[in-house]
Design an enzyme around this catalytic site. Structure first.
Site, PDB file in Angstrom:
ATOM      1  N   GLY A   1      24.589  24.498   7.976  1.00  7.86           N
ATOM      2  CA  GLY A   1      25.942  24.146   7.522  1.00  7.86           C
ATOM      3  C   GLY A   1      26.004  24.078   6.008  1.00  7.86           C
ATOM      4  O   GLY A   1      26.647  23.198   5.435  1.00  7.86           O
TER       5      GLY A   1
ATOM      6  N   GLY B   1      30.971  21.633   1.973  1.00  8.93           N
ATOM      7  CA  GLY B   1      30.827  20.176   2.022  1.00  8.93           C
ATOM      8  C   GLY B   1      29.442  19.640   1.696  1.00  8.93           C
ATOM      9  O   GLY B   1      28.823  20.001   0.685  1.00  8.93           O
TER      10      GLY B   1
ATOM     11  N   ARG C   1      29.502  31.545   8.034  1.00  8.58           N
ATOM     12  CA  ARG C   1      30.241  32.322   7.015  1.00  8.58           C
ATOM     13  C   ARG C   1      29.291  32.845   5.944  1.00  8.58           C
ATOM     14  O   ARG C   1      29.039  32.182   4.937  1.00  8.58           O
ATOM     15  CB  ARG C   1      31.340  31.440   6.401  1.00  8.58           C
ATOM     16  CG  ARG C   1      32.513  31.187   7.362  1.00  8.58           C
ATOM     17  CD  ARG C   1      33.464  30.162   6.827  1.00  8.58           C
ATOM     18  NE  ARG C   1      32.885  28.828   6.777  1.00  8.58           N
ATOM     19  CZ  ARG C   1      33.512  27.741   6.313  1.00  8.58           C
ATOM     20  NH1 ARG C   1      34.756  27.845   5.870  1.00  8.58           N
ATOM     21  NH2 ARG C   1      32.916  26.567   6.308  1.00  8.58           N
TER      22      ARG C   1
ATOM     23  N   ASN D   1      22.503  19.523   9.177  1.00  3.84           N
ATOM     24  CA  ASN D   1      23.797  19.073   8.688  1.00  3.84           C
ATOM     25  C   ASN D   1      24.966  19.736   9.421  1.00  3.84           C
ATOM     26  O   ASN D   1      26.054  19.154   9.502  1.00  3.84           O
ATOM     27  CB  ASN D   1      23.859  19.376   7.177  1.00  3.84           C
ATOM     28  CG  ASN D   1      25.256  19.324   6.629  1.00  3.84           C
ATOM     29  OD1 ASN D   1      25.829  18.251   6.441  1.00  3.84           O
ATOM     30  ND2 ASN D   1      25.843  20.505   6.388  1.00  3.84           N
TER      31      ASN D   1
ATOM     32  N   TYR E   1      33.549  13.079  19.664  1.00  2.00           N
ATOM     33  CA  TYR E   1      32.870  13.213  18.369  1.00  2.00           C
ATOM     34  C   TYR E   1      31.915  12.029  18.171  1.00  2.00           C
ATOM     35  O   TYR E   1      30.752  12.209  17.814  1.00  2.00           O
ATOM     36  CB  TYR E   1      33.881  13.299  17.214  1.00  2.00           C
ATOM     37  CG  TYR E   1      33.173  13.369  15.869  1.00  2.00           C
ATOM     38  CD1 TYR E   1      32.484  14.507  15.478  1.00  2.00           C
ATOM     39  CD2 TYR E   1      33.165  12.264  15.002  1.00  2.00           C
ATOM     40  CE1 TYR E   1      31.801  14.563  14.260  1.00  2.00           C
ATOM     41  CE2 TYR E   1      32.492  12.312  13.780  1.00  2.00           C
ATOM     42  CZ  TYR E   1      31.811  13.471  13.421  1.00  2.00           C
ATOM     43  OH  TYR E   1      31.136  13.523  12.219  1.00  2.00           O
TER      44      TYR E   1
ATOM     45  N   LYS F   1      27.771  11.925  17.773  1.00  2.60           N
ATOM     46  CA  LYS F   1      27.012  11.344  16.656  1.00  2.60           C
ATOM     47  C   LYS F   1      26.140  10.172  17.122  1.00  2.60           C
ATOM     48  O   LYS F   1      25.100   9.905  16.542  1.00  2.60           O
ATOM     49  CB  LYS F   1      27.972  10.930  15.530  1.00  2.60           C
ATOM     50  CG  LYS F   1      28.571  12.133  14.797  1.00  2.60           C
ATOM     51  CD  LYS F   1      27.485  13.001  14.159  1.00  2.60           C
ATOM     52  CE  LYS F   1      28.029  14.126  13.324  1.00  2.60           C
ATOM     53  NZ  LYS F   1      26.993  14.934  12.659  1.00  2.60           N
TER      54      LYS F   1
ATOM     55  N   PRO G   1      27.028   8.962   7.024  1.00  2.35           N
ATOM     56  CA  PRO G   1      28.122   8.620   6.107  1.00  2.35           C
ATOM     57  C   PRO G   1      29.394   8.170   6.826  1.00  2.35           C
ATOM     58  O   PRO G   1      29.635   8.517   7.981  1.00  2.35           O
ATOM     59  CB  PRO G   1      28.410   9.941   5.365  1.00  2.35           C
ATOM     60  CG  PRO G   1      27.390  10.935   5.866  1.00  2.35           C
ATOM     61  CD  PRO G   1      26.873  10.419   7.160  1.00  2.35           C
TER      62      PRO G   1
ATOM     63  N   LEU H   1      33.665   7.993   5.444  1.00  2.00           N
ATOM     64  CA  LEU H   1      34.608   9.049   5.031  1.00  2.00           C
ATOM     65  C   LEU H   1      34.122   9.837   3.812  1.00  2.00           C
ATOM     66  O   LEU H   1      33.911   9.273   2.741  1.00  2.00           O
ATOM     67  CB  LEU H   1      35.955   8.405   4.686  1.00  2.00           C
ATOM     68  CG  LEU H   1      36.755   7.839   5.856  1.00  2.00           C
ATOM     69  CD1 LEU H   1      37.809   6.864   5.354  1.00  2.00           C
ATOM     70  CD2 LEU H   1      37.405   8.967   6.642  1.00  2.00           C
TER      71      LEU H   1
HETATM   72  P1  NDP Z   1      32.430  20.783   6.387  1.00  2.00           P
HETATM   73  O1  NDP Z   1      33.428  21.250   7.398  1.00  2.00           O
HETATM   74  O2  NDP Z   1      32.785  20.885   4.958  1.00  2.00           O
HETATM   75  O3  NDP Z   1      31.026  21.526   6.631  1.00  2.00           O
HETATM   76  C1  NDP Z   1      30.528  21.755   7.915  1.00  2.00           C
HETATM   77  C2  NDP Z   1      29.441  22.793   7.838  1.00  2.00           C
HETATM   78  O4  NDP Z   1      28.903  22.997   9.151  1.00  2.00           O
HETATM   79  C3  NDP Z   1      29.947  24.144   7.356  1.00  2.00           C
HETATM   80  O5  NDP Z   1      29.025  24.670   6.441  1.00  2.00           O
HETATM   81  C4  NDP Z   1      29.981  24.987   8.619  1.00  2.00           C
HETATM   82  O6  NDP Z   1      29.688  26.344   8.289  1.00  2.00           O
HETATM   83  C5  NDP Z   1      28.829  24.379   9.413  1.00  2.00           C
HETATM   84  N1  NDP Z   1      28.944  24.665  10.835  1.00  2.00           N
HETATM   85  C6  NDP Z   1      29.900  24.251  11.698  1.00  2.00           C
HETATM   86  N2  NDP Z   1      29.683  24.784  12.908  1.00  2.00           N
HETATM   87  C7  NDP Z   1      28.567  25.546  12.808  1.00  2.00           C
HETATM   88  C8  NDP Z   1      27.838  26.356  13.718  1.00  2.00           C
HETATM   89  N3  NDP Z   1      28.231  26.501  14.995  1.00  2.00           N
HETATM   90  N4  NDP Z   1      26.737  27.001  13.285  1.00  2.00           N
HETATM   91  C9  NDP Z   1      26.335  26.859  11.996  1.00  2.00           C
HETATM   92  N5  NDP Z   1      26.969  26.126  11.092  1.00  2.00           N
HETATM   93  C10 NDP Z   1      28.081  25.476  11.492  1.00  2.00           C
HETATM   94  O7  NDP Z   1      32.120  19.263   6.779  1.00  2.00           O
HETATM   95  P2  NDP Z   1      31.069  18.202   6.211  1.00  2.00           P
HETATM   96  O8  NDP Z   1      30.320  18.724   5.066  1.00  2.00           O
HETATM   97  O9  NDP Z   1      31.820  16.945   6.048  1.00  2.00           O
HETATM   98  O10 NDP Z   1      30.137  18.043   7.484  1.00  2.00           O
HETATM   99  C11 NDP Z   1      28.729  18.147   7.441  1.00  2.00           C
HETATM  100  C12 NDP Z   1      28.129  17.149   8.426  1.00  2.00           C
HETATM  101  O11 NDP Z   1      28.458  15.829   7.997  1.00  2.00           O
HETATM  102  C13 NDP Z   1      28.640  17.267   9.850  1.00  2.00           C
HETATM  103  O12 NDP Z   1      27.555  17.098  10.732  1.00  2.00           O
HETATM  104  C14 NDP Z   1      29.619  16.103   9.977  1.00  2.00           C
HETATM  105  O13 NDP Z   1      29.742  15.674  11.299  1.00  2.00           O
HETATM  106  C15 NDP Z   1      28.923  15.085   9.106  1.00  2.00           C
HETATM  107  N6  NDP Z   1      29.749  13.988   8.611  1.00  2.00           N
HETATM  108  C16 NDP Z   1      30.876  14.246   7.886  1.00  2.00           C
HETATM  109  C17 NDP Z   1      31.632  13.183   7.421  1.00  2.00           C
HETATM  110  C18 NDP Z   1      32.915  13.376   6.678  1.00  2.00           C
HETATM  111  O14 NDP Z   1      33.711  12.424   6.591  1.00  2.00           O
HETATM  112  N7  NDP Z   1      33.174  14.555   6.120  1.00  2.00           N
HETATM  113  C19 NDP Z   1      31.214  11.803   7.645  1.00  2.00           C
HETATM  114  C20 NDP Z   1      30.026  11.669   8.434  1.00  2.00           C
HETATM  115  C21 NDP Z   1      29.306  12.727   8.870  1.00  2.00           C
HETATM  116  P3  NDP Z   1      30.353  27.643   8.935  1.00  2.00           P
HETATM  117  O15 NDP Z   1      31.753  27.279   9.342  1.00  2.00           O
HETATM  118  O16 NDP Z   1      30.282  28.663   7.844  1.00  2.00           O
HETATM  119  O17 NDP Z   1      29.470  27.983  10.098  1.00  2.00           O
HETATM  120  C1  8X3 Z   2      32.920  11.573  10.071  1.00  2.00           C
HETATM  121  C2  8X3 Z   2      33.313  10.176   9.885  1.00  2.00           C
HETATM  122  O1  8X3 Z   2      34.791   8.375  10.822  1.00  2.00           O
HETATM  123  O2  8X3 Z   2      35.841  10.305   9.771  1.00  2.00           O
HETATM  124  O3  8X3 Z   2      31.744  11.609  10.808  1.00  2.00           O
HETATM  125  O4  8X3 Z   2      34.887  10.518  11.945  1.00  2.00           O
HETATM  126  S1  8X3 Z   2      34.778   9.841  10.657  1.00  2.00           S
END
Ligand code: NDP
Ligand code: 8X3
Length: 258
Positions: free
Chosen positions: A13, A17, A39, A91, A157, A161, A187, A189
């Protein structure tokens, strides 16, 4: 701090992000990066800018972590200089929808479970044996506050997690006696594309999630991941729960009037 120079770091990922921020920080530290996501164009742009800015060596994998045979062939055919992964950052993940469970969408559920749980397991299963046999390695799982506390509409979701949290604990138990470390970074938000993905591209609804508060940035999370990975070998930061100062629980947030 232990140097990350020339260490091989695989980030799933990495196209957006938190993953993209980790890529930048580890590149800055001199690591060699394997960046995975679906991507490829995004990854190519990142590789280009990381090699210009930090002269980084980067290997790209266009990979859907939900597809086990794709994961197997990508990770088992890593070219020689890239095959000994030192650090795995699991991630890749997403949320889809915020519906009540009895109104939930099956496709959304499957996407979350297949990515957040099964995808993480597949990648780990193919990378970890090498770490164990070489006697070194570190797995960092990106969990969430949602794995600690469930919130309305978060049902599947949050379940995914909570599973990541349990898997991290199980991994630590199974790896006891080896030098391989496991860290769960959880994390609250963080402003990324996360909410846009959750609301299927509805940017207005996504923006409202962060309105009036100061969320974490993906760089804040990458900082923590980098800190955990660069501790001395006998120190394992087992779990970190990091939230914005404006957040107490998943649902208790402080919003200023705009
Ligand atoms: P983004 O949407 O910005 O990034 C998500 C990443 O995951 C992208 O690079 C996407 O790449 C990749 N991804 C999604 N599905 C797939 C797949 N099937 N295969 C490979 N890659 C995949 O979100 P975040 O950076 O926020 O999320 C990263 C992690 O952090 C996640 O696990 C999320 O649950 C966790 N998280 C996020 C929080 C938040 O508030 N944002 C809080 C807590 C945890 P692509 O689409 O190119 O495949
Ligand atoms: C993302 C945090 O609380 O927005 O894992 O779903 S929350």
């Amino acid at each position: 701090m232990v140097s990350i120079q020339e260490r091989i770091v695989l980030i799933t990922g990495a196209s957006s992000g938190i993953g993209a921020s980790c890529a930048k920080l580890f590149a800055q530290g001199g690591a060699k990066l394997i960046l995975a996501a679906r991507r490829l164009e995004r990854l190519e742009q990142m590789a280009d800018s990381l090699s210009k800015e930090f002269s980084s060596s980067v290997h790209l994998l266009q990979l859907d972590v939900r597809d086990r045979s794709q994961v197997e062939s990508a990770l088992q055919s890593l070219p020689d200089p890239w095959s000994n992964v030192d650090v795995l950052i699991n991630n890749a993940g997403l949320s889809r929808g915020l519906s009540k469970l009895h109104e939930g969408n099956f496709q959304d559920w499957e996407e979350m479970i297949d990515t957040n749980i099964k995808g993480l397991l597949y990648v780990t299963r193919y990378i970890l044996p090498g770490m164990v046999s070489r006697g070194s390695g570190h797995v960092v799982n990106i969990g969430s506050i949602a794995g600690h506390q469930t919130y309305p509409g978060g049902n599947v979701y949050c379940g995914s997690k909570a599973a990541v949290r349990a898997i991290s604990e199980g991994l630590k138990q199974d790896l006891l006696g080896t030098p391989v470390r496991v860290t769960s970074v959880d994390p609250g938000l963080v402003e990324t594309e996360f909410s846009e993905v959750r609301f299927h591209g509805d940017t207005e609804q996504a923006k409202k999630v962060y309105q009036g508060l100061t969320p974490l940035t993906p760089d804040d999370v990458a900082d923590v991941v980098f800190f955990c990975v660069t501790r001395p070998a006998h120190v394992n930061i087992s779990q970190v729960l990091l939230v914005p100062t404006d957040q107490a629980t998943p649902t208790m947030v402080h919003r200023r009037k705009l």
